[in-house]
Design an enzyme around this catalytic site. Structure first.
Site, mmCIF file in Angstrom:
data_model
loop_
_atom_site.group_PDB
_atom_site.id
_atom_site.type_symbol
_atom_site.label_atom_id
_atom_site.label_comp_id
_atom_site.label_asym_id
_atom_site.label_seq_id
_atom_site.Cartn_x
_atom_site.Cartn_y
_atom_site.Cartn_z
ATOM 1 C CE LYS A 86 -3.859 1.813 2.833
ATOM 2 N NZ LYS A 86 -4.624 1.601 4.092
ATOM 3 C CB SER A 161 -8.115 3.512 3.008
ATOM 4 O OG SER A 161 -7.191 2.884 3.876
ATOM 5 C CB SER A 185 -8.167 0.577 5.872
ATOM 6 O OG SER A 185 -8.888 1.763 5.661
HETATM 7 N N1 GLN Z 1 -13.020 3.703 6.606
HETATM 8 C C1 GLN Z 1 -12.452 4.129 7.842
HETATM 9 C C2 GLN Z 1 -12.167 5.614 7.813
HETATM 10 O O1 GLN Z 1 -12.412 6.215 6.814
HETATM 11 C C3 GLN Z 1 -11.232 3.342 8.156
HETATM 12 C C4 GLN Z 1 -10.012 3.787 7.464
HETATM 13 C C5 GLN Z 1 -8.817 2.972 7.802
HETATM 14 O O2 GLN Z 1 -8.927 1.932 8.423
HETATM 15 N N2 GLN Z 1 -7.672 3.480 7.402
HETATM 16 O O3 GLN Z 1 -11.720 6.172 8.779
#
Ligand code: GLN
Length: 501
Positions: A86, A161, A185
């Site tokens: 990532k 994400s 994420s």
């Molecule tokens: N979808 C969650 C957020 O927008 C989690 C994001 C993540 O785990 N980096 O905060």
């Protein structure tokens, strides 16, 4: 070398399978890496999983791996295996953007600890994958560059994400990927893309060299095709790191234990003696797609048949977990993003000679750098975060949320005194259409309702693929007490149900 069918058959293999082929010298790492790079060339213009492809570096690493294989010095099961990372995780001399305009040209001078460990195990890094900028989001639509598409239906999101990572593994552009999970994420995009995604226990994996989102919640973990493979990556990535004082010394994880932990595996006739599974009623309530519920229950029934005991449990704080997350997380985000001012590194209007003369003072420079360098979602979180931390509201929001965080942790502690592991859906809905939730941040935040609890409590969670509904993947989540990765991966192994693309 091969025709297309043979090529896909190789690319679809798990790490443990491909590792055996490398051991038997049926394929070389260079050949394998070339196949993956060809697949990226062919498929990625449609899927858009990669921000950077490191062709030359990957081929160099593969050559080195082949030398070790020929000399009988293979370093690990990952040696010579192409994977992706990532683009939130620093890679020496390779651009690391966080999918943000702010870091669009940032080239780190060092590797994150986990990258160093993966490289030391011989992994070949083929590229850096797309994400919601700064890991803020659930769909990769917040990437400042482009949206990654779901390989099973290009009109749908791949989740987020870490959607670039999951789309890459799902469409055979590498045998694994590594992402981060602050509120879901890793697990949510894994569920959306028919792959395994493991968020380890907080403190299991070093965060050094990972662009921080919310430091008390962030953990990095693997994306793979099977639970066994997730163990192979975790074993390499985990362990104490002097550069991250939140990593815990003395905690070992051994991938080869994956078949044996905690319950008896007698011949083919698996007997899950003494395994107690909890189904939290709050996770099977309103808002959950009934077809997803059915699929999860089918898998639970399977475990029951193998001998597991299943009971309904309650996690009464569930309703508050999302609220706690969306107070604490932006608070930490606002603090972590404060360092990006464009003065030392990152996007700066001062790089544009025509603009620099019009800037009157330092404050204006900060405002312009941050105003132009951050996207809407990062700005939204910085504003929310500074608000809940401001002196007038600190007690009402931040402090209160910290207290409720303790209650969420106690919820899980109580639950794990009754059961060994908890099973839930990974997400209340199937993957959604690109654009569908873009204008509605609240609907997007609701995608995390089943995943944030694990981050708040620091416990491990894995999402495993359990088939398809309407040709879209479904994920099932297994949560366990701290340091129970072996157990949850073992349970996952018994019920994972991945269909090749
Ligand atoms: N979808 C969650 C957020 O927008 C989690 C994001 C993540 O785990 N980096 O905060």
């Amino acid at each position: 070398m091969q025709n297309n069918n043979e090529k896909i058959k190789i690319l679809e293999k798990s790490i443990s399978e491909i590792s055996e082929m490398l051991d038997r010298k049926e394929i070389s790492s260079v050949e394998l890496t070339k196949l993956v790079l060809e697949q990226i060339d062919e498929i990625d213009p449609e899927i858009k999983a990669f921000i950077t492809v490191c062709k030359n570096e990957a081929l160099e690493q593969a050559k080195e791996a082949d030398k070790r294989i020929i000399n009988g010095n293979r370093l690990s099961k990952l040696d010579g295996v192409p994977i992706s990372i990532k683009d939130l995780i620093c890679t020496k001399n390779i651009k690391t953007t966080a999918a943000s305009k702010m870091l669009a040209d940032f080239v780190p001078a060092y590797d994150a600890t986990i990258v160093e460990r993966l490289k030391n195990a011989g992994a070949v890094i083929v590229g850096k994958t797309n994400l919601d900028a700064w890991a803020h989001g659930s769909s990769t639509e917040n990437s400042d560059f482009f949206t990654t598409r779901n390989p099973y239906n290009l009109d749908y999101v791949s989740g987020g994400s870490s959607g670039g990572s999951t789309a890459a593994v799902a469409s055979n552009m590498g045998f694994a990927s590594v992402g981060t999970d602050t509120g879901g994420s890793i697990r949510q995009p894994a569920g959306f893309c028919n792959v395994v995604g493991l968020k380890p226990t907080y403190g299991r994996v070093s965060r050094y060299g990972i662009v921080a989102m919310a430091s008390s919640l962030d953990q990095a973990g693997p994306f793979t095709k099977t639970c066994e493979d997730a163990g192979i990556l975790l074993e390499v990535m985990c362990g104490h790191d002097t550069k991250d004082s939140t990593t815990i010394p003395g905690k070992k994880f051994q991938a080869n234990k994956i078949q044996k932990a905690n319950f008896k595996n007698q011949n083919d006739n698996i007997k899950l003696k003494d395994l107690k599974i909890g189904l939290p009623k709050e996770y099977f309530a309103e808002g959950l797609d009934s077809r997803i519920k059915e699929r999860v229950i089918e898998k639970v029934e399977l475990l029951k048949k193998m001998g597991a005991k299943v009971k309904e449990i309650s996690l009464p704080m569930t309703d508050y977990a999302l609220a706690v997350y969306y107070i604490l997380q932006p608070a930490e985000v606002s603090s972590n993003l404060a360092r990006y001012d464009g003065i030392r590194y990152g996007y700066s209007v001062a790089n544009d000679k025509s603009q620099i003369l019009s800037i009157k003072n330092l404050e204006e420079l900060y405002l312009k750098n941050r105003g132009e360098g951050f996207g809407d979602e990062a700005k939204r979180r910085i504003m929310l975060g500074t608000y809940v931390l401001s002196s007038g509201y600190y007690d009402a929001y931040y402090k209160k949320a910290m207290k409720v965080r303790t209650l969420v942790c106690e919820d899980f502690k109580r639950a794990f005194s009754e059961v060994d592991a908890i099973i839930t859906p990974t997400s209340p809905t199937l993957p959604f259409k690109i654009g569908e939730r873009e204008q509605n941040p609240l609907a997007m935040y609701l995608a995390d309702v089943y995943t944030v609890g694990a981050n708040i409590a620091g416990i491990p969670g894995v999402s495993i693929p359990v088939g398809f509904i309407d040709e879209l993947p479904v994920g099932l989540q297994i949560l366990g007490p701290m340091w129970s990765e072996e157990l949850i991966l073992n349970i996952g192994k018994l019920i994972e149900d991945r269909r090749n693309k």
